[in-house]
Design a protein around this motif. Structure first.
Motif, PDB file in Angstrom:
ATOM      1  N   GLY A 355       0.792  -1.222   0.000  1.00 50.99           N
ATOM      2  CA  GLY A 355       0.000   0.000   0.000  1.00 50.99           C
ATOM      3  C   GLY A 355       0.820   1.265   0.000  1.00 50.99           C
ATOM      4  O   GLY A 355       0.266   2.354   0.109  1.00 50.99           O
ATOM      5  N   ARG A 356       2.164   1.127  -0.062  1.00 45.87           N
ATOM      6  CA  ARG A 356       3.028   2.315  -0.107  1.00 45.87           C
ATOM      7  C   ARG A 356       3.310   2.631  -1.570  1.00 45.87           C
ATOM      8  O   ARG A 356       4.288   2.148  -2.150  1.00 45.87           O
ATOM      9  CB  ARG A 356       4.334   2.066   0.651  1.00 45.87           C
ATOM     10  N   ILE A 357       2.454   3.415  -2.170  1.00 44.98           N
ATOM     11  CA  ILE A 357       2.584   3.716  -3.592  1.00 44.98           C
ATOM     12  C   ILE A 357       2.782   5.214  -3.789  1.00 44.98           C
ATOM     13  O   ILE A 357       2.001   6.020  -3.281  1.00 44.98           O
ATOM     14  CB  ILE A 357       1.315   3.282  -4.372  1.00 44.98           C
ATOM     15  N   ILE A 358       3.818   5.576  -4.515  1.00 48.06           N
ATOM     16  CA  ILE A 358       3.966   6.959  -4.959  1.00 48.06           C
ATOM     17  C   ILE A 358       3.465   6.959  -6.394  1.00 48.06           C
ATOM     18  O   ILE A 358       4.139   6.477  -7.302  1.00 48.06           O
ATOM     19  CB  ILE A 358       5.429   7.422  -4.891  1.00 48.06           C
ATOM     20  N   THR A 359       2.262   7.434  -6.564  1.00 48.21           N
ATOM     21  CA  THR A 359       1.614   7.271  -7.856  1.00 48.21           C
ATOM     22  C   THR A 359       2.088   8.299  -8.878  1.00 48.21           C
ATOM     23  O   THR A 359       2.600   9.368  -8.525  1.00 48.21           O
ATOM     24  CB  THR A 359       0.085   7.377  -7.728  1.00 48.21           C
ATOM     25  N   LEU A 360       1.886   7.940 -10.133  1.00 45.96           N
ATOM     26  CA  LEU A 360       2.158   8.850 -11.239  1.00 45.96           C
ATOM     27  C   LEU A 360       1.387  10.144 -11.049  1.00 45.96           C
ATOM     28  O   LEU A 360       1.925  11.247 -11.225  1.00 45.96           O
ATOM     29  CB  LEU A 360       1.776   8.166 -12.556  1.00 45.96           C
ATOM     30  N   ASP A 361       0.115  10.025 -10.678  1.00 46.48           N
ATOM     31  CA  ASP A 361      -0.728  11.213 -10.496  1.00 46.48           C
ATOM     32  C   ASP A 361      -0.179  12.142  -9.422  1.00 46.48           C
ATOM     33  O   ASP A 361      -0.171  13.368  -9.578  1.00 46.48           O
ATOM     34  CB  ASP A 361      -2.153  10.796 -10.131  1.00 46.48           C
ATOM     35  N   GLU A 362       0.284  11.572  -8.314  1.00 43.51           N
ATOM     36  CA  GLU A 362       0.785  12.386  -7.201  1.00 43.51           C
ATOM     37  C   GLU A 362       2.000  13.215  -7.618  1.00 43.51           C
ATOM     38  O   GLU A 362       2.068  14.417  -7.345  1.00 43.51           O
ATOM     39  CB  GLU A 362       1.167  11.470  -6.027  1.00 43.51           C
ATOM     40  N   VAL A 363       2.956  12.563  -8.284  1.00 40.39           N
ATOM     41  CA  VAL A 363       4.177  13.269  -8.683  1.00 40.39           C
ATOM     42  C   VAL A 363       3.874  14.278  -9.785  1.00 40.39           C
ATOM     43  O   VAL A 363       4.385  15.400  -9.781  1.00 40.39           O
ATOM     44  CB  VAL A 363       5.262  12.276  -9.140  1.00 40.39           C
ATOM     45  N   ARG A 364       3.021  13.887 -10.723  1.00 38.93           N
ATOM     46  CA  ARG A 364       2.663  14.799 -11.825  1.00 38.93           C
ATOM     47  C   ARG A 364       2.014  16.066 -11.299  1.00 38.93           C
ATOM     48  O   ARG A 364       2.342  17.179 -11.737  1.00 38.93           O
ATOM     49  CB  ARG A 364       1.721  14.081 -12.803  1.00 38.93           C
ATOM     50  N   GLU A 366       2.403  17.367  -8.398  1.00 41.50           N
ATOM     51  CA  GLU A 366       3.323  18.127  -7.565  1.00 41.50           C
ATOM     52  C   GLU A 366       4.337  18.917  -8.379  1.00 41.50           C
ATOM     53  O   GLU A 366       4.644  20.065  -8.052  1.00 41.50           O
ATOM     54  CB  GLU A 366       4.055  17.199  -6.589  1.00 41.50           C
ATOM     55  N   ILE A 367       4.885  18.309  -9.451  1.00 44.37           N
ATOM     56  CA  ILE A 367       5.943  19.005 -10.202  1.00 44.37           C
ATOM     57  C   ILE A 367       5.554  19.333 -11.639  1.00 44.37           C
ATOM     58  O   ILE A 367       6.280  20.051 -12.321  1.00 44.37           O
ATOM     59  CB  ILE A 367       7.262  18.201 -10.193  1.00 44.37           C
ATOM     60  N   GLY A 368       4.424  18.801 -12.132  1.00 46.02           N
ATOM     61  CA  GLY A 368       3.977  19.112 -13.481  1.00 46.02           C
ATOM     62  C   GLY A 368       4.386  18.047 -14.491  1.00 46.02           C
ATOM     63  O   GLY A 368       5.411  17.372 -14.339  1.00 46.02           O
ATOM     64  N   THR A 369       3.584  17.911 -15.525  1.00 49.20           N
ATOM     65  CA  THR A 369       3.812  16.899 -16.558  1.00 49.20           C
ATOM     66  C   THR A 369       5.137  17.108 -17.272  1.00 49.20           C
ATOM     67  O   THR A 369       5.927  16.173 -17.439  1.00 49.20           O
ATOM     68  CB  THR A 369       2.660  16.922 -17.579  1.00 49.20           C
ATOM     69  N   ASP A 370       5.403  18.329 -17.719  1.00 50.73           N
ATOM     70  CA  ASP A 370       6.629  18.604 -18.481  1.00 50.73           C
ATOM     71  C   ASP A 370       7.882  18.302 -17.669  1.00 50.73           C
ATOM     72  O   ASP A 370       8.825  17.671 -18.165  1.00 50.73           O
ATOM     73  CB  ASP A 370       6.661  20.067 -18.940  1.00 50.73           C
ATOM     74  N   THR A 371       7.884  18.750 -16.429  1.00 47.12           N
ATOM     75  CA  THR A 371       9.063  18.547 -15.579  1.00 47.12           C
ATOM     76  C   THR A 371       9.293  17.072 -15.318  1.00 47.12           C
ATOM     77  O   THR A 371      10.429  16.577 -15.401  1.00 47.12           O
ATOM     78  CB  THR A 371       8.900  19.293 -14.245  1.00 47.12           C
ATOM     79  N   LEU A 372       8.232  16.346 -15.014  1.00 48.09           N
ATOM     80  CA  LEU A 372       8.368  14.912 -14.739  1.00 48.09           C
ATOM     81  C   LEU A 372       8.901  14.176 -15.965  1.00 48.09           C
ATOM     82  O   LEU A 372       9.824  13.364 -15.865  1.00 48.09           O
ATOM     83  CB  LEU A 372       7.023  14.336 -14.298  1.00 48.09           C
ATOM     84  N   ALA A 392      13.192  19.632  -8.518  1.00 48.55           N
ATOM     85  CA  ALA A 392      12.412  19.636  -9.760  1.00 48.55           C
ATOM     86  C   ALA A 392      11.377  20.759  -9.798  1.00 48.55           C
ATOM     87  O   ALA A 392      10.930  21.156 -10.874  1.00 48.55           O
ATOM     88  CB  ALA A 392      11.720  18.289  -9.951  1.00 48.55           C
ATOM     89  N   LYS A 393      11.006  21.284  -8.635  1.00 47.53           N
ATOM     90  CA  LYS A 393       9.996  22.345  -8.592  1.00 47.53           C
ATOM     91  C   LYS A 393      10.583  23.743  -8.748  1.00 47.53           C
ATOM     92  O   LYS A 393       9.857  24.709  -8.923  1.00 47.53           O
ATOM     93  CB  LYS A 393       9.218  22.256  -7.271  1.00 47.53           C
ATOM     94  N   LYS A 394      11.899  23.856  -8.688  1.00 47.85           N
ATOM     95  CA  LYS A 394      12.543  25.167  -8.756  1.00 47.85           C
ATOM     96  C   LYS A 394      12.486  25.748 -10.170  1.00 47.85           C
ATOM     97  O   LYS A 394      12.714  25.043 -11.141  1.00 47.85           O
ATOM     98  CB  LYS A 394      13.996  25.067  -8.301  1.00 47.85           C
ATOM     99  N   GLU A 395      12.195  27.027 -10.260  1.00 49.61           N
ATOM    100  CA  GLU A 395      12.169  27.716 -11.553  1.00 49.61           C
ATOM    101  C   GLU A 395      13.456  28.534 -11.697  1.00 49.61           C
ATOM    102  O   GLU A 395      13.450  29.761 -11.655  1.00 49.61           O
ATOM    103  CB  GLU A 395      10.924  28.590 -11.673  1.00 49.61           C
TER     104      GLU A 395
END
Length: 524
Positions: A355-364, A366-372, A392-395
């Motif tokens: 049950g410990r899942i870091i999902t695609l949706d969660e990361v997307r 948080e940091i955006g599709t392009d960045t991921l 990854a979130k830094k501009e």
């Protein structure tokens, strides 16, 4: 293509080129633009006169301003005329497109996760890699079909259904006991509640379809698209035909009640079970039927992207394909290694069953599709990778996707500013005074002209990261130029030439980003 130009020039003088010949890009201009190891190879063969002849003959080629032998490497510097002519060609819409895949039908299968839970960030890597390759192959002339294989049969699905039944018992107030290795994620509780609320009869079908829909929605949000979806359940009836083909060729035998394929006759380390002693087809048997189905649909190139736990599976698949009468080299298997995420200065651990899942949706989210996507495409697929979510979130320029997208946005701003100053597209696209461009613009032009070579290398090696790093270098060349020089200035003719260069550069950056499945920002 630049490498083809150099290769053909060398062939014209030496004839057959020795094995191991390589042509590499040189950055910075100190030694030239490109370097060939032909001098080193000829020296090993003792062809000293041919080395001298090669340098003398190629120095007469007007496309080169300098051809010089340095420590066994032949360095090439392209002439200004060649670069300016190439820049004009780069303005064409088809610049960078290849035709080496023309007439070939390619099937690209990727992700293909069991419908047992949400897609994780690990599977996101296969998604980003597969979509980028599909774009690059299409750009290279292939007729590409993308496909997702749905494993809706087998032991994992049985385990999922048993896990679901235990969750349903718990919701009813009864004592539930999760089977060994069962799935414990919160998503299973939610689906169990849906089944109770709706009074669903066929729990197996409902949960597989429900999870598959979750996966499809996650992929769509991540801008990963498939042309075809094939269920394992639709392939299983074809296994009987596979068995008959192998029986006719005397390539199967029975042992301890199971049916084996003589994989060792085709280079595998051991023979493989096709049908277990209790009559169940193995995953291998199903995969053979699936791949024969691919060939029968007319595809001449099959590309599969698999996870790291499938590495040992490759020899048996190659053996099976060969036994069925298909060239094993037409099956290309890419292993996409694991992805580790850093959060709060520690590695985040994942486990679908626990049950410990870091999902695609969660990361997307948080940091955006392009960045991921960009981060996932920054390493060779065979290398494991780790990246920091906070970084990854830094501009800033330290964020590579921001750095490249900002170059495109800045170019767009420059062109708009030029228009405001009276330089419309027509003012610089028709007969631009490119002769005014010189050493200050040289590195940018050289990088632009390298684009077709980069696309071809990415396609031939099945490695989009080559294109990713090219775009970073291209953006760097532009930023370095822009920090020192003005594009729009009092010199109207030079302004026209530099606006034309900016316009072409913007087009190439956009093409490269689009091939990776990443948006080219107009404003940031």
């Amino acid at each position: 293509m630049i490498k083809d130009k150099i290769h053909k020039a060398i062939v014209r003088v030496v004839g057959e080129i020795p094995e191991g010949h390589e042509i590499e890009r040189i950055k910075g201009g100190k030694w030239g633009d490109f370097s060939s190891n032909i001098g080193f190879l000829l020296k090993k063969k003792g062809d000293f006169t041919l080395i001298k002849k090669l340098t003398e003959e190629l120095s007469k080629d007007n496309d080169f301003s300098l051809v010089k032998l340095e420590r066994g490497y032949l360095n090439f510097c392209f002439s200004r005329e060649y670069l300016l002519l190439g820049l004009k060609c780069a303005a064409d819409e088809n610049f960078g497109r290849g035709d080496w895949g023309k007439g070939k039908k390619l099937l690209l299968e990727f992700v293909s996760a069991n419908p047992t839970g949400p897609l994780s960030v690990v599977q996101a890597r296969a998604g980003a890699l597969g979509q980028a390759l599909a774009n690059i192959f299409t750009f290279s002339g292939f007729e590409v079909t993308t496909e997702y294989y749905i494993n809706d049969a087998g032991t994992q699905i049985e385990l999922l259904v048993k896990s679901l039944e235990e969750r349903i018992k718990e919701l009813k107030g009864e004592k539930g006991e999760m089977p060994p290795g069962g799935y414990r994620g919160e998503y299973l509780k939610e689906i169990a509640q849906e089944i109770l609320n709706k009074g669903v009869k066929d729990k197996r079908q409902y949960i597989t379809e429900r999870i598959l829909q979750m996966q499809k929605e996650a992929l769509s949000a991540f801008e990963i698209h498939f042309d075809s979806w094939v269920k394992e359940s639709s392939i299983r009836p074809k296994i009987e035909g596979i068995i008959k083909v192998l029986q006719k060729k005397n390539l199967v035998y029975e042992k301890d009640g199971a049916l084996f394929f003589t994989a060792t006759r085709f280079g595998d380390t051991e023979d493989r079970v096709l049908i277990t002693k209790d009559g169940r087809p193995t995953y291998f048997a199903t995969d053979l039927a699936y791949h024969q189905d691919k060939f029968q649909r007319g595809f001449s190139v099959l590309v599969n992207i698999w996870g790291p736990d499938h590495h040992g599976y490759i020899p048996r698949m190659k053996a099976g394909i060969k036994a069925l009468g298909y060239p094993p080299e037409q099956l290309v298997i890419i292993i996409a290694q694991q992805v580790s995420l850093l959060g709060e200065n520690k590695v985040l651990k994942m486990s679908k069953r626990e049950g410990r899942i870091i999902t695609l949706d969660e990361v997307r989210k948080e940091i955006g599709t392009d960045t991921l996507k960009f981060y996932l495409l920054m390493r060779k697929s065979s290398q494991g990778m780790q990246f920091d979510l906070e970084e990854a979130k830094k501009e800033t320029k330290d964020n590579p996707v921001y750095y490249v997208q900002y170059a495109h946005a800045r170019l767009n701003s420059i062109l708009k500013f030029g228009e405001e100053k009276g330089f419309s597209n027509q003012a610089y696209l028709k007969n631009p005074p490119l002769h005014l461009l010189g050493d200050k613009e040289r590195e940018v032009i050289m990088d632009i002209l390298y684009f077709p070579d980069v696309v071809k290398m990415a396609a031939e090696t099945f490695e989009p990261h080559i294109l990713t790093y090219y775009l970073i270098e291209l953006a760097e060349s532009f930023h370095n130029f822009y920090e020192k020089e003005r594009v729009v200035s009092e010199d109207k003719e030079l302004t026209k030439a530099r606006l034309f260069l900016s316009w072409v550069l913007k087009k190439v950056l956009k093409k490269g980003l689009n091939l990776l499945g990443i948006s080219a920002k107009e404003k940031m």
